[in-house]
Design a protein around this motif. Structure first.
Motif, PDB file in Angstrom:
ATOM      1  N   ARG A   6       0.815  -1.219   0.000  1.00  0.00           N
ATOM      2  CA  ARG A   6       0.000   0.000   0.000  1.00  0.00           C
ATOM      3  C   ARG A   6       0.844   1.262   0.000  1.00  0.00           C
ATOM      4  NH1 ARG A   6      -4.440  -1.976   4.503  1.00  0.00           N
ATOM      5  NH2 ARG A   6      -5.578  -3.431   3.137  1.00  0.00           N
ATOM      6  N   ASP A   7       2.045   1.195   0.596  1.00  0.00           N
ATOM      7  CA  ASP A   7       2.875   2.394   0.660  1.00  0.00           C
ATOM      8  C   ASP A   7       3.865   2.477  -0.501  1.00  0.00           C
ATOM      9  OD1 ASP A   7       4.459   0.303   1.390  1.00  0.00           O
ATOM     10  OD2 ASP A   7       5.300   1.240   3.188  1.00  0.00           O
ATOM     11  N   ASP A   8       3.665   1.669  -1.521  1.00  0.00           N
ATOM     12  CA  ASP A   8       4.493   1.711  -2.723  1.00  0.00           C
ATOM     13  C   ASP A   8       3.937   2.799  -3.646  1.00  0.00           C
ATOM     14  OD1 ASP A   8       5.818   1.325  -5.107  1.00  0.00           O
ATOM     15  OD2 ASP A   8       5.755  -0.859  -5.004  1.00  0.00           O
ATOM     16  N   ASN A   9       4.578   3.946  -3.665  1.00  0.00           N
ATOM     17  CA  ASN A   9       4.064   5.087  -4.420  1.00  0.00           C
ATOM     18  C   ASN A   9       4.087   4.860  -5.929  1.00  0.00           C
ATOM     19  OD1 ASN A   9       3.539   6.503  -2.084  1.00  0.00           O
ATOM     20  ND2 ASN A   9       5.509   7.572  -2.095  1.00  0.00           N
ATOM     21  N   LEU A  10       5.109   4.150  -6.416  1.00  0.00           N
ATOM     22  CA  LEU A  10       5.168   3.871  -7.848  1.00  0.00           C
ATOM     23  C   LEU A  10       4.025   2.947  -8.254  1.00  0.00           C
ATOM     24  CD1 LEU A  10       6.741   4.293 -10.480  1.00  0.00           C
ATOM     25  CD2 LEU A  10       8.081   2.254  -9.913  1.00  0.00           C
ATOM     26  N   ALA A  11       3.775   1.923  -7.450  1.00  0.00           N
ATOM     27  CA  ALA A  11       2.663   1.019  -7.732  1.00  0.00           C
ATOM     28  C   ALA A  11       1.329   1.743  -7.604  1.00  0.00           C
ATOM     29  CB  ALA A  11       2.707  -0.183  -6.785  1.00  0.00           C
ATOM     30  N   THR A  12       1.243   2.689  -6.667  1.00  0.00           N
ATOM     31  CA  THR A  12       0.019   3.475  -6.523  1.00  0.00           C
ATOM     32  C   THR A  12      -0.260   4.292  -7.775  1.00  0.00           C
ATOM     33  OG1 THR A  12       0.272   3.611  -4.123  1.00  0.00           O
ATOM     34  CG2 THR A  12      -1.132   5.261  -5.163  1.00  0.00           C
ATOM     35  N   PHE A  13       0.799   4.840  -8.358  1.00  0.00           N
ATOM     36  CA  PHE A  13       0.637   5.555  -9.626  1.00  0.00           C
ATOM     37  C   PHE A  13       0.174   4.593 -10.727  1.00  0.00           C
ATOM     38  CE2 PHE A  13       2.524   7.190 -13.652  1.00  0.00           C
ATOM     39  CZ  PHE A  13       1.723   8.323 -13.776  1.00  0.00           C
ATOM     40  N   GLY A  14       0.708   3.372 -10.712  1.00  0.00           N
ATOM     41  CA  GLY A  14       0.253   2.361 -11.665  1.00  0.00           C
ATOM     42  C   GLY A  14      -1.212   2.013 -11.461  1.00  0.00           C
ATOM     43  N   ARG A  15      -1.622   1.911 -10.201  1.00  0.00           N
ATOM     44  CA  ARG A  15      -3.039   1.654  -9.913  1.00  0.00           C
ATOM     45  C   ARG A  15      -3.921   2.775 -10.456  1.00  0.00           C
ATOM     46  NH1 ARG A  15      -0.741   0.303  -4.510  1.00  0.00           N
ATOM     47  NH2 ARG A  15      -0.791  -1.970  -4.289  1.00  0.00           N
ATOM     48  N   PHE A  16      -3.458   4.007 -10.266  1.00  0.00           N
ATOM     49  CA  PHE A  16      -4.216   5.152 -10.774  1.00  0.00           C
ATOM     50  C   PHE A  16      -4.339   5.082 -12.292  1.00  0.00           C
ATOM     51  CE2 PHE A  16      -4.008   9.421 -12.666  1.00  0.00           C
ATOM     52  CZ  PHE A  16      -5.210   9.938 -12.210  1.00  0.00           C
ATOM     53  N   CYS A  17      -3.231   4.772 -12.972  1.00  0.00           N
ATOM     54  CA  CYS A  17      -3.244   4.676 -14.437  1.00  0.00           C
ATOM     55  C   CYS A  17      -4.187   3.583 -14.905  1.00  0.00           C
ATOM     56  CB  CYS A  17      -1.832   4.406 -14.959  1.00  0.00           C
ATOM     57  SG  CYS A  17      -0.688   5.782 -14.800  1.00  0.00           S
ATOM     58  N   PHE A  18      -4.142   2.436 -14.225  1.00  0.00           N
ATOM     59  CA  PHE A  18      -5.008   1.332 -14.634  1.00  0.00           C
ATOM     60  C   PHE A  18      -6.474   1.654 -14.370  1.00  0.00           C
ATOM     61  CE2 PHE A  18      -6.805  -3.020 -13.969  1.00  0.00           C
ATOM     62  CZ  PHE A  18      -6.718  -3.407 -15.293  1.00  0.00           C
ATOM     63  N   GLY A  19      -6.761   2.275 -13.216  1.00  0.00           N
ATOM     64  CA  GLY A  19      -8.136   2.678 -12.925  1.00  0.00           C
ATOM     65  C   GLY A  19      -8.665   3.640 -13.965  1.00  0.00           C
ATOM     66  N   LEU A  20      -7.841   4.624 -14.364  1.00  0.00           N
ATOM     67  CA  LEU A  20      -8.249   5.577 -15.395  1.00  0.00           C
ATOM     68  C   LEU A  20      -8.457   4.880 -16.729  1.00  0.00           C
ATOM     69  CD1 LEU A  20      -8.751   8.524 -16.174  1.00  0.00           C
ATOM     70  CD2 LEU A  20      -6.291   8.775 -16.564  1.00  0.00           C
ATOM     71  N   SER A  21      -7.607   3.900 -17.032  1.00  0.00           N
ATOM     72  CA  SER A  21      -7.718   3.169 -18.292  1.00  0.00           C
ATOM     73  C   SER A  21      -9.038   2.423 -18.394  1.00  0.00           C
ATOM     74  CB  SER A  21      -6.540   2.191 -18.430  1.00  0.00           C
ATOM     75  OG  SER A  21      -6.676   1.398 -19.579  1.00  0.00           O
ATOM     76  N   ILE A  22      -9.432   1.732 -17.343  1.00  0.00           N
ATOM     77  CA  ILE A  22     -10.666   0.961 -17.432  1.00  0.00           C
ATOM     78  C   ILE A  22     -11.910   1.837 -17.275  1.00  0.00           C
ATOM     79  CG2 ILE A  22      -9.648  -1.227 -16.778  1.00  0.00           C
ATOM     80  CD1 ILE A  22     -10.610  -0.849 -13.979  1.00  0.00           C
ATOM     81  N   ILE A  23     -11.757   3.023 -16.699  1.00  0.00           N
ATOM     82  CA  ILE A  23     -12.874   3.972 -16.708  1.00  0.00           C
ATOM     83  C   ILE A  23     -13.211   4.352 -18.142  1.00  0.00           C
ATOM     84  CG2 ILE A  23     -13.479   6.393 -16.223  1.00  0.00           C
ATOM     85  CD1 ILE A  23     -12.224   6.063 -13.475  1.00  0.00           C
ATOM     86  N   THR A  24     -12.171   4.504 -18.977  1.00  0.00           N
ATOM     87  CA  THR A  24     -12.399   4.852 -20.381  1.00  0.00           C
ATOM     88  C   THR A  24     -12.835   3.649 -21.211  1.00  0.00           C
ATOM     89  OG1 THR A  24     -10.065   4.475 -20.965  1.00  0.00           O
ATOM     90  CG2 THR A  24     -10.681   6.684 -20.254  1.00  0.00           C
ATOM     91  N   THR A  25     -12.572   2.428 -20.728  1.00  0.00           N
ATOM     92  CA  THR A  25     -12.934   1.214 -21.471  1.00  0.00           C
ATOM     93  C   THR A  25     -14.344   0.740 -21.144  1.00  0.00           C
ATOM     94  OG1 THR A  25     -10.606   0.548 -21.424  1.00  0.00           O
ATOM     95  CG2 THR A  25     -12.197  -1.139 -22.003  1.00  0.00           C
ATOM     96  N   PHE A  26     -14.778   0.920 -19.928  1.00  0.00           N
ATOM     97  CA  PHE A  26     -16.092   0.454 -19.469  1.00  0.00           C
ATOM     98  C   PHE A  26     -17.235   0.886 -20.412  1.00  0.00           C
ATOM     99  CE2 PHE A  26     -20.001   0.483 -17.117  1.00  0.00           C
ATOM    100  CZ  PHE A  26     -19.916  -0.538 -16.187  1.00  0.00           C
ATOM    101  N   PRO A  27     -17.299   2.170 -20.817  1.00  0.00           N
ATOM    102  CA  PRO A  27     -18.411   2.585 -21.685  1.00  0.00           C
ATOM    103  C   PRO A  27     -18.424   1.872 -23.032  1.00  0.00           C
ATOM    104  CG  PRO A  27     -17.329   4.487 -20.714  1.00  0.00           C
ATOM    105  CD  PRO A  27     -16.459   3.316 -20.428  1.00  0.00           C
ATOM    106  N   LEU A  28     -17.256   1.504 -23.566  1.00  0.00           N
ATOM    107  CA  LEU A  28     -17.204   0.784 -24.835  1.00  0.00           C
ATOM    108  C   LEU A  28     -17.853  -0.590 -24.705  1.00  0.00           C
ATOM    109  CD1 LEU A  28     -13.533   1.659 -25.877  1.00  0.00           C
ATOM    110  CD2 LEU A  28     -15.627   2.642 -26.811  1.00  0.00           C
ATOM    111  N   GLU A  29     -17.591  -1.265 -23.590  1.00  0.00           N
ATOM    112  CA  GLU A  29     -18.208  -2.571 -23.357  1.00  0.00           C
ATOM    113  C   GLU A  29     -19.718  -2.425 -23.149  1.00  0.00           C
ATOM    114  OE1 GLU A  29     -16.476  -4.971 -23.977  1.00  0.00           O
ATOM    115  OE2 GLU A  29     -14.396  -4.544 -23.464  1.00  0.00           O
ATOM    116  N   CYS A  30     -20.119  -1.376 -22.464  1.00  0.00           N
ATOM    117  CA  CYS A  30     -21.549  -1.124 -22.263  1.00  0.00           C
ATOM    118  C   CYS A  30     -22.242  -0.863 -23.595  1.00  0.00           C
ATOM    119  CB  CYS A  30     -21.740   0.059 -21.307  1.00  0.00           C
ATOM    120  SG  CYS A  30     -23.458   0.360 -20.846  1.00  0.00           S
ATOM    121  N   PHE A  31     -21.554  -0.153 -24.486  1.00  0.00           N
ATOM    122  CA  PHE A  31     -22.112   0.128 -25.817  1.00  0.00           C
ATOM    123  C   PHE A  31     -22.401  -1.183 -26.556  1.00  0.00           C
ATOM    124  CE2 PHE A  31     -21.870   0.874 -30.326  1.00  0.00           C
ATOM    125  CZ  PHE A  31     -22.531   2.080 -30.519  1.00  0.00           C
ATOM    126  N   VAL A  32     -21.449  -2.120 -26.522  1.00  0.00           N
ATOM    127  CA  VAL A  32     -21.633  -3.400 -27.204  1.00  0.00           C
ATOM    128  C   VAL A  32     -22.793  -4.174 -26.586  1.00  0.00           C
ATOM    129  CG1 VAL A  32     -20.551  -5.612 -27.735  1.00  0.00           C
ATOM    130  CG2 VAL A  32     -19.205  -3.507 -27.866  1.00  0.00           C
TER     131      VAL A  32
END
Length: 435
Positions: A283-309
């Motif tokens: 949890r205190d790994d700041n680099l991994a936390t940034f990776g978590r943020f990037c991945f969360g943002l990535s799937i936020i943008t992907t979710f609507p595409l799957e909903c569209f299908v």
């Protein structure tokens, strides 16, 4: 003189046409790679944990080759039948029953994918929020159910209400950049964190008994067939030769990126690797936390595409017409609400990836393209060019049935929200500080 001018004009026209053709192929290859390298990549280290590193890599390469072959086979089937979409190909080949089966699979795949995205929100973003000063483990922003509902209401539901998919397509470049960023982070942590974590006893065995479940996860990561006809039609010269070249480049590039990510992730945590690789980082790994943020943002943008299908499949099968504004909103809210409700009650990403891979991705990759081609081609099933499609159908049925059975009978442990033992070690703690 006039003849020379005509020849010069023809030469310039030919050169321009060649440049346009190459440009469209490069663009198509980029779109295809982006279609393959999505959120499914996050589960590939877990797939190696299921299969064993050497055998898992062999399976990953095999799934990549099968994906490449089946995509080309799909377009060949479209050319033979004179159709320009996956749905119309199956309908022209197997009639209404085939269309309904394909529609069910094309509904299940994005629907289960949306559930997995919500689970990932609960896994990753809660840890991101805990790095905010004043947000502790007992804070509301650290509670996965609240975070899933918050992300749904603020981001994924409003984005899913768009009717025009082109507006959602503008985020493809952002999604690719975020994926590459995550890959770099995983590689860095493999070098800095991996040596500090003792490998499990069976970390480097050749193969493990539940390798079939790994094929489901890999199939989920590689499926892109629903976009094949769309990308094929975007080519300046949509020929089978050009399409074959685009497919080889795209799937090959995606396979290399996926293999690097899978090996780096698994080598870091070996037998402790979970379905969501970010669950393994401290949890205190700041680099991994940034990776978590990037991945969360990535799937936020992907979710609507799957909903569209998902929404399109329902409207095509049930309504057979364009939805009114009220129907569009109502159906979208219903789909998102059901996905959110299921994800609130379950938090083990690995099992969801296995289920979606075996139940929907495997038939969409292995079985249906091969069955369509065999139906349209002449000759016996086990002769000539029909031999490989026949083998893929048999292989797909085996993976599907065995994978579903093993997922139900031998469910893997899920340690969601549990801080791993190595995170309390002083040496490891010093390793995960900002780099």
């Amino acid at each position: 003189m006039a003849q020379q001018n005509e020849e010069g004009t023809a030469l310039l026209s030919s050169q321009k046409s060649t440049r346009d053709s190459r440009g469209s192929m490069i663009s198509a290859s980029f779109n295809f790679i982006n279609s393959i390298i999505g959120s499914g990549i996050i589960g590939l280290p877990y797939a190696l944990n299921q299969a064993g590193l050497p055998f898992g890599l062999l399976l990953l390469v095999a799934v990549g080759f099968i994906t490449d072959y089946s995509i080309i086979l799909l377009i060949r089937g479209g050319i033979l039948s004179g159709t320009n979409s996956y749905q119309s190909l199956v309908q022209s080949t197997f009639g209404l029953p085939g269309f309904l089966v394909l529609s069910a699979l094309q509904f299940l795949y994005p629907f289960i994918a949306m559930i997995s995205y919500n689970i990932t929100f609960g896994d990753t973003l809660t840890k991101v929020f805990q790095r905010i000063p004043g947000v502790g483990p007992n804070h509301l922003l650290a509670e996965r159910h609240f975070v899933i509902i918050l992300i749904t209401v603020v981001f994924t539901l409003p984005l899913s209400l768009y009717r025009n998919i082109e507006k959602l397509g503008k985020v493809s470049l952002l999604s690719m950049v975020l994926t590459v960023t995550i890959l770099i982070i995983v590689i860095i942590r493999a070098a800095t964190l991996g040596p500090q974590i003792p490998p499990t006893e069976d970390a480097w065995v050749f193969a493990k008994w539940n390798a079939i479940q790994a094929v489901g996860v890999m199939s989920f990561a590689f499926i892109c067939h629903h976009n094949s006809f769309l990308i094929y039609g975007s080519l300046e010269r949509p020929t089978l030769a050009n399409w074959t070249q685009v497919t080889h480049i795209s799937v090959g590039s995606a396979l290399i990126i996926s293999a690097v990510f899978a090996v780096a992730g698994y080598a870091t945590f070996t037998g402790y690797t979970q379905g969501d690789i970010f669950e393994n980082y401290c949890r205190d790994d700041n680099l991994a936390t940034f990776g978590r943020f990037c991945f969360g943002l990535s799937i936020i943008t992907t979710f609507p595409l799957e909903c569209f299908v998902t929404r399109e499949v329902i409207s095509n099968v049930i309504c057979s017409r364009n939805l009114s504004k009220l129907e569009h909103v109502g159906l979208t809210v219903l789909i998102v609400a059901v996905c959110t409700s299921i994800s609130l009650g379950y938090d083990c990403l690995g099992v969801v990836l296995e289920l979606n891979g075996a139940l929907s991705a495997t038939p969409l990759i292995f079985i249906i393209p091969s069955a369509c081609f065999l139906k349209l081609s002449s000759g016996r099933w086990f002769q000539g060019e029909n031999l490989i499609p026949t083998m893929l159908i048999i292989m797909g049925l085996f993976v599907m049935i065995t994978g579903l059975t093993m997922t139900g009978l031998y469910r893997q442990d899920c340690l969601h929200g549990v801080e791993m033992f190595y995170c309390t070690d002083a040496n490891v703690s010093s390793t995960v500080q900002p780099v």
